[in-house]
Write an enzyme that holds these catalytic residues in place. Structure first.
Site, short mmCIF file in Angstrom:
data_model
loop_
_atom_site.label_atom_id
_atom_site.label_comp_id
_atom_site.label_asym_id
_atom_site.label_seq_id
_atom_site.Cartn_x
_atom_site.Cartn_y
_atom_site.Cartn_z
N ASP A 955 4.28 -4.62 0.02
CA ASP A 955 4.70 -5.32 1.23
C ASP A 955 3.49 -5.72 2.06
OD1 ASP A 955 6.26 -6.40 3.16
OD2 ASP A 955 7.46 -4.61 3.54
N LYS A 1024 7.05 -2.42 18.94
CA LYS A 1024 6.98 -2.94 17.56
C LYS A 1024 7.73 -4.24 17.37
CE LYS A 1024 8.09 -1.87 12.75
NZ LYS A 1024 8.62 -0.88 11.77
N ASP A 1183 7.77 -11.82 2.04
CA ASP A 1183 6.41 -11.27 1.97
C ASP A 1183 6.39 -9.89 1.32
OD1 ASP A 1183 7.72 -9.97 3.98
OD2 ASP A 1183 6.10 -10.06 5.44
#
Length: 1269
Positions: A955, A1024, A1183
């Protein structure tokens, strides 16, 4: 009617009322349309648009009915003139008495007509016995008016005579072609009696015209009815305002009739009705705008089939007059017609010269013209008459993309054999036939995994439901047939031709399927009708593709294509696209033939779906006493149309009756029915070879998924040089050719928990029996408004929770049932992409982009030995899934996995009865699947030789910021997102949280109260989401909402400070990101300002990715189209209409994230292509890259190399150059006399000013372990 009393108010209405009052008995003058008030008389007190509408309507009716209607018109005008004379003589009288008027038979010549009416003689003699004596000046005034009316009538008659002659000439040409066709038919069949020709001449239906096939006879009647509907619709087509603002919905519906597939099955005689519709549009400049080149092409094809060269020539003249340039389809039709009639050498030569003048090439006719075998032969026959040596060039002559990024991949010096599938040729061919049968059926019924004990009540309910289904089918069939019969005789535009495309049984099947797919809480009407209309479209398109000559050609190509993939065939270095293109060169039908059918407009889909829903509401009924003790038995509707509010908008809903829901629940059916297009494929997908061909065998699939009615993406793809799309198509084919299978042990565990009331901890949704019950509705009479409001909120929350539970439960049921159905199969996920280039699997329910539960039950069908490092990568992957050691190095994660090996093995052996370590991690189901794989590998005789099918993930570390940091060469930003080599992974979220905390401490020391309140609450989790989404365009307002949500989750944070704290923290997060990613903010601001300038200039933002994929943002001002219906009027909201102005706010805010998404998709595609060159199995979730455990090291190397190669290109400079050329070239001319405006100067300066870059060395990425990990 001897005497009429007419009020003076009648005069204000002109002679419209007089025309009706004075019309002789038995006159057949056409009456007005229902709801309208126009007649053939003159009009005085009407507004201009209404007057034009009425006049146009009269002209069309005259053109339709020929001389007979002209005589009726003149007779009516004569009657009106006589009445007008007498009206003008008494215009000062408030109440008028008029004797009955006897109108003499119509004579030729206006003078004789006036004499017959007694007007000339009375005026000449001045007869005192006249009913209305003439007095003084009144006579001169009304005589002048009468003369003017006479002049107007003459001019109108002359104009109509010219129109009538044109109409007569065109009809004579049609009849001539008709007689020629019938004579050829007689000569070939020798079966028609002598009277057939006479019948043809009189316009009656001949035996020869309908005797082509038994199928043609059976289908002839509905087609003729459809034609009558279309013939009547001509009156309404020209009924629109010349400005095009009125009746736009009707224009769309009318124009769609040209593409209705009903024409493809009509008899030759039927085709001749179609030009009249086209002619009605063409003769009125206000309606001519509706005509498009595809409409002309549709008619050109029909005439070409009949060899009617004169009609083809006439259509070309009309196209030229309309300013339309013929395309390849137009010239293919002309050449086909010339080939059929064996046209003269000079005519064909002239056509070919004109084709060259229009910039078209003969070679493209055979590669882009979608010609089947017979058409191809006719076109070649015509061309070779002029150029005897001509032959279509082979498909291999296509260009190869030579982008710097792809030069090594397409290099043929070191060819790489295409990887084989783990199946032999015969097995793949068998699977193709299964897939073909599945798609031709359009639906598939599978077993549900939801198991409940079957009781006597269940059996009783199932039998009852079975009987009701049989009754409902009969009722639907009857009501549908009645609706068709009613619409076939309506005098207004409707969708009747679209109801003739399929058999009535097919429509009933689709309606029954829609009924049982309806959720218990209902569905919005607009979604329900559009889905139903789209099902009809798909069913018809598949039916067209099932024609024998089309199916045989597809079968031949695909069987040969499988030689590239089967494990027992010779190795081949061709890519799937190249292999299919080589088969195209040998084909008699181009692949584009499969996609000739145009997508129906939203208006057509909505009206079609609305009519079918109305049939369902009317026909489907059930007894009212199935679940009650009522003695009175009556039928109640199963479906109800209700309104509900979504925010402030009133939304129409279709809801099933609670008794129906109860019956379905009692029946507890163990079967689920799906569209075949939502299922994974049983054979490898068709390779993408163009923007219109690929993926499913029969089902239509878009290369670029987009909103309905969005055409700009498809137009860009089709106009783009095809070699620029080769790399994108090849990447999609590689992703789609990855074969999968089901992880059966994990699937069985999930199903067992699913049937045991689910598990919130493991994200397995519970059944509806666990839904909260609404509170009691009983309130005391003196209950306060506050108590009533609280009860309403509680009830609403219960209903909301129940709906959410139903959606989650149904979603899991679909995923698990499909997986269970495929548990012993190998299957494939065909891929397409969105407008940014991001790829997605086409099956929506069950795919590797799903949740943790879905990913855990997927394995690669192809297995590979673990090798020396594979087992270590499995262990590291397991720790990554737990989320326990994110800040640790790979070596530390591997060491931790070895420490807890006992827990791993226990989880694999006793997942539900052991220590259950796997349940307390971030991704529990994938972790359990990995535990089982590790246990099996360790216990094998040789772990390195163990054949593993398990996918391992790598990742990206905040991938959007990685691309921004690489674009700006930002050293600090690159280090924080792991572009620089580091001993341990860098955590960008923790870094931002630390910067925020430092600033908070400084503010608290200065006395800021909110900074002091936040002491001890600033954490990585708090910031985040904002850090993750800022790269994708989140605003200050959006980030405040995100932080507010996190603060509400903190039990000990004071609620009264949430608002102020969220605003404060949002500002600090953006400030900290600006410090850490200074280059990123500059690039993002430049992209935003550039998009703002472009959108304000009236254009949408466009760009081209480094792989050559053209991209355009589909954000425009909203356009509303109202579609009327008996249930309700539907408002179709269209946001992507290129004719509307761009939405400036969306264009500028979306450009930065969309541009970054196009870069991450480019990086993924490059990685996929070069992994193929090295023989790797590769798939991606944006991704997140997947491959076998033994090839993770190779994939990591390729991933880093391609990222460096991508960002070594001058991406921002190329973007700036493209934008300047695209949007500033019009005012960048060398004409110094023209002054550039301030706005144009600002736009040019903004687009040209590329942000400066830092000094980060991209080569460091190749050494970074945690770039992807």
């Amino acid at each position: 009617m001897s005497v009429l009393r007419l009020r003076a108010s009648l005069l204000s209405r002109g002679t419209a009322g007089l025309g009706r009052a004075l019309r002789p008995e038995g006159s057949s003058c056409p009456g007005p349309e229902k709801g309208a008030s126009w007649t053939w008389g003159r009009r005085y007190s009407v507004n201009a648009p209404e007057q034009d509408r009425r006049r146009d309507a009269g002209q069309v009716e005259l053109l339709e009915d020929g001389e007979t209607e002209a005589n009726r018109l003149t007779q009516a005008h004569s009657a009106v003139l006589e009445a007008r004379v007498r009206q003008l003589q008494n215009e000062y009288v408030s109440e008028v008495t008029i004797n009955r008027v006897e109108v003499a038979p119509l004579r030729t010549g206006n003078q004789k007509d006036l004499q017959a009416l007694g007007l000339v003689e009375d005026r000449a003699r001045g007869d005192a016995s006249s009913v209305f004596p003439v007095v003084g000046k009144t006579q001169s005034r009304w005589v002048e008016k009468l003369t003017q009316e006479k002049s107007d009538l003459l001019k109108r008659q002359q104009h109509l005579e010219v129109k009538l002659k044109e109409r007569t000439f065109f009809e004579s040409q049609i009849k001539k072609g008709e007689r020629a066709f019938l004579s050829r038919k007689l000569k070939s069949t020798k079966q028609m009696p002598d009277t057939g020709k006479e019948k043809a001449d009189t316009g009656e239906e001949t035996a020869g015209a309908g005797q082509e096939t038994p199928h043609g006879i059976m289908r002839q009647e509905p087609f003729q009815k459809a034609l009558k509907v279309l013939e009547r619709n001509r009156t309404y087509v020209v009924d629109s305002d010349p400005s095009g603002r009125r009746l736009k919905c009707l224009d769309i519906l009318e124009s769609s009739f040209f593409f209705c597939p009903v024409w493809s099955a009509c008899s030759p005689r039927t085709v001749w009705h179609k030009p009249a519709i086209l002619l009605s549009y063409f003769r009125h400049s206000g309606s001519r705008r509706v005509l498009t080149l595809p409409m002309y092409n549709c008619l050109l094809k029909a005439w070409a089939k009949q060899g009617s060269l004169h009609q083809v020539s006439t259509l070309f003249s009309m196209m030229d007059e309309s300013g339309l340039t013929p395309d390849l389809v137009s010239y293919a039709s002309v050449l086909e017609c010339m080939g059929r009639v064996n046209a003269d050498f000079k005519i064909i030569e002239s056509c070919l010269k004109q084709m060259v003048t229009d910039g078209l090439h003969l070679e493209n006719l055979f590669h882009k013209g979608a010609l089947h075998k017979q058409e191809r032969m006719m076109v070649l026959k015509a061309i070779q008459k002029v150029e005897p040596g001509f032959s279509p060039p082979p498909a291999s002559s296509r260009k190869i993309a030579m982008s710097p990024l792809l030069r090594d991949f397409y290099c043929k010096e070191k060819p790489m054999s295409y990887p084989k599938l783990p199946l032999p040729l015969l097995e793949l061919q068998k699977r193709f036939q299964q897939q073909l049968a599945l798609e031709s059926a359009m639906t598939i019924t599978i077993d549900s995994v939801e198991k409940t004990p079957v009781t006597e009540n269940n059996y009783r309910a199932r039998n009852l439901l079975k009987d009701l289904k049989s009754q409902w089918r009969k009722a639907l069939l009857k009501t549908f047939s009645e609706m068709k019969a009613h619409m076939s005789v309506q005098h207004k535009a409707n969708i009747y031709p679209y109801l003739c495309l399929l058999k009535s049984k097919d429509y009933v099947d689709l309606m029954m399927q829609a009924l049982f797919n309806l959720p218990p809480h209902g569905d919005s009407l607009i979604h329900f009708v559009m889905d139903l209309g789209m099902k009809v479209y798909n069913k018809n398109l598949i039916r067209m593709k099932m024609k024998p000559f089309v199916l045989d050609e597809l079968n031949r190509k695909y069987m040969n294509y499988l030689h590239l993939l089967a494990k027992d065939t010779q190795l081949d270095s061709c890519l799937p696209r190249e292999r299919w293109e080589s088969l195209e060169a040998e084909a008699t039908i181009s692949s584009d033939f499969f996609t000739q059918e145009k997508v129906w407009p939203d208006v057509v889909l909505a009206q079609l779906g609305t009519h079918l829903v109305e049939v369902m509401v009317q026909a489907i009924c059930m007894p009212n006493n199935l679940f009650s003790s009522q003695t009175e038995k009556r039928l109640i509707p199963v479906l109800y149309h209700v309104y509900s509010f979504l925010s402030l908008k009133q939304i129409g809903f279709i809801k099933p009756h609670p008794a129906f829901n109860q019956l379905v629940a009692e029946a507890a059916c163990t079967k689920l029915t799906f569209d075949s297009s939502v299922m994974p494929m049983l054979c490898p997908p068709k390779p993408w070879t163009s923007p219109v061909f690929g993926a499913y065998v029969l089902h239509p699939t878009k290369l670029m998924r987009c909103l309905d009615e969005t055409v700009q993406h498809q137009q860009q793809l089709e106009n783009c040089p095809q070699e620029h799309l080769h790399s994108v198509l090849d990447a999609l084919n590689l992703l789609g050719n990855c074969a999968w299978k089901v992880n059966q042990p994990v699937l069985d565990l999930i199903i067992s928990i699913f049937n045991a009331k689910g598990s919130k901890k493991l994200d397995v949704p519970p059944p509806m029996s666990e839904a909260p019950m609404p509170p009691s509705y009983q309130l005391s009479k003196d209950a306060s408004p506050l108590e009533k409001s609280r009860l309403r909120r509680e009830i609403a929350q219960c209903h909301k929770t129940a709906r959410e539970m139903y959606s989650l439960r149904t979603d899991a049921l679909y995923k698990l049932s499909i997986a269970h159905h495929l548990r012993d199969q190998i299957f494939w996920f065909p891929h397409n992409m969105d407008f940014r280039g991001r790829t997605y699997p086409c099956p929506p329910h069950f795919n590797h982009l799903g949740s943790d539960m879905t990913r855990a039950i997927l394995l690669f069908a192809e297995g590979k030995p673990l090798g020396p490092s594979g087992l270590n990568w499995l262990k590291i992957h397991l720790i990554n899934l737990t989320g326990l050691k994110k800040k640790e190095s790979l070596q530390a994660r591997l060491a931790y996995a070895n420490e807890i090996l006992e827990d791993i093995l226990d989880s694999a052996d006793n997942p539900l009865t052991g220590r259950r370590w796997w349940m307390d991690v971030d991704e529990p189901w994938q972790a359990l699947a990995c535990c089982m794989e590790i246990a099996t590998a360790i216990r094998s005789p040789d772990p390195a030789a163990y054949i593993s099918h398990f996918p391992v993930h790598q990742d990206g570390s905040c991938n959007g910021l990685q691309h921004y940091a690489a674009l700006g060469r930002d050293v600090i930003g690159a280090t924080s997102v792991n572009l620089m080599p580091c001993a341990v992974p860098q955590d960008v979220y923790l870094g931002v949280a630390q910067l925020v905390e430092e600033q908070r401490k400084r503010d608290a020391a200065k006395g800021s109260s909110i900074a002091q309140v936040l002491e001890g609450f600033v954490s990585r989790k708090l910031v985040k989401q904002t850090v993750m989404t800022v790269v994708y365009g989140v605003t200050h307002y959006g980030s405040r909402l995100q932080i507010e949500k996190r603060l509400k989750e903190l039990d000990d944070f004071p609620k009264e400070h949430i608002w102020e704290a969220s605003i404060y923290l949002s500002r600090l997060v953006f400030t900290s990101l600006g410090e850490m990613f200074s280059g990123t903010r500059e690039i993002q601001d430049w992209l935003t300002k550039s998009a703002d300038c472009i959108a304000k200039s009236g254009s949408s933002v466009q760009w081209v990715t480094p792989l050559g994929l053209p991209i355009i943002q589909p954000y425009h001002k909203t356009q509303k189209t109202i579609v009327s219906g008996s249930l309700q009027s539907l408002c179709l909201m269209r946001y992507c209409d290129v004719s509307q102005k761009p939405n400036t706010l969306k264009q500028k805010n979306a450009f930065p994230p969309n541009f970054i998404h196009s870069l991450d998709s480019t990086h993924m595609m490059l990685t996929a292509l070069y992994c193929h060159r090295k023989g790797l199995t590769f798939v991606s979730v944006h991704d997140c890259f997947w491959t076998h455990a033994s090839t993770v090291d190779i994939m990591n190397e390729v991933c880093r190399e391609q990222f460096v190669n991508l960002h070594s290109q001058p991406i921002l400079q190329e973007l700036s150059r493209y934008l300047v050329q695209k949007y500033c070239s019009k005012f960048q001319s060398h004409d110094s006399s023209k002054e550039i405006s301030v706005t144009e100067k600002l736009m040019l300066r903004t687009l040209s000013h590329v942000p400066e870059r830092g000094n980060f060395d991209l080569q460091n990425v190749k050494k970074s372990t945690y770039f992807f990990s």
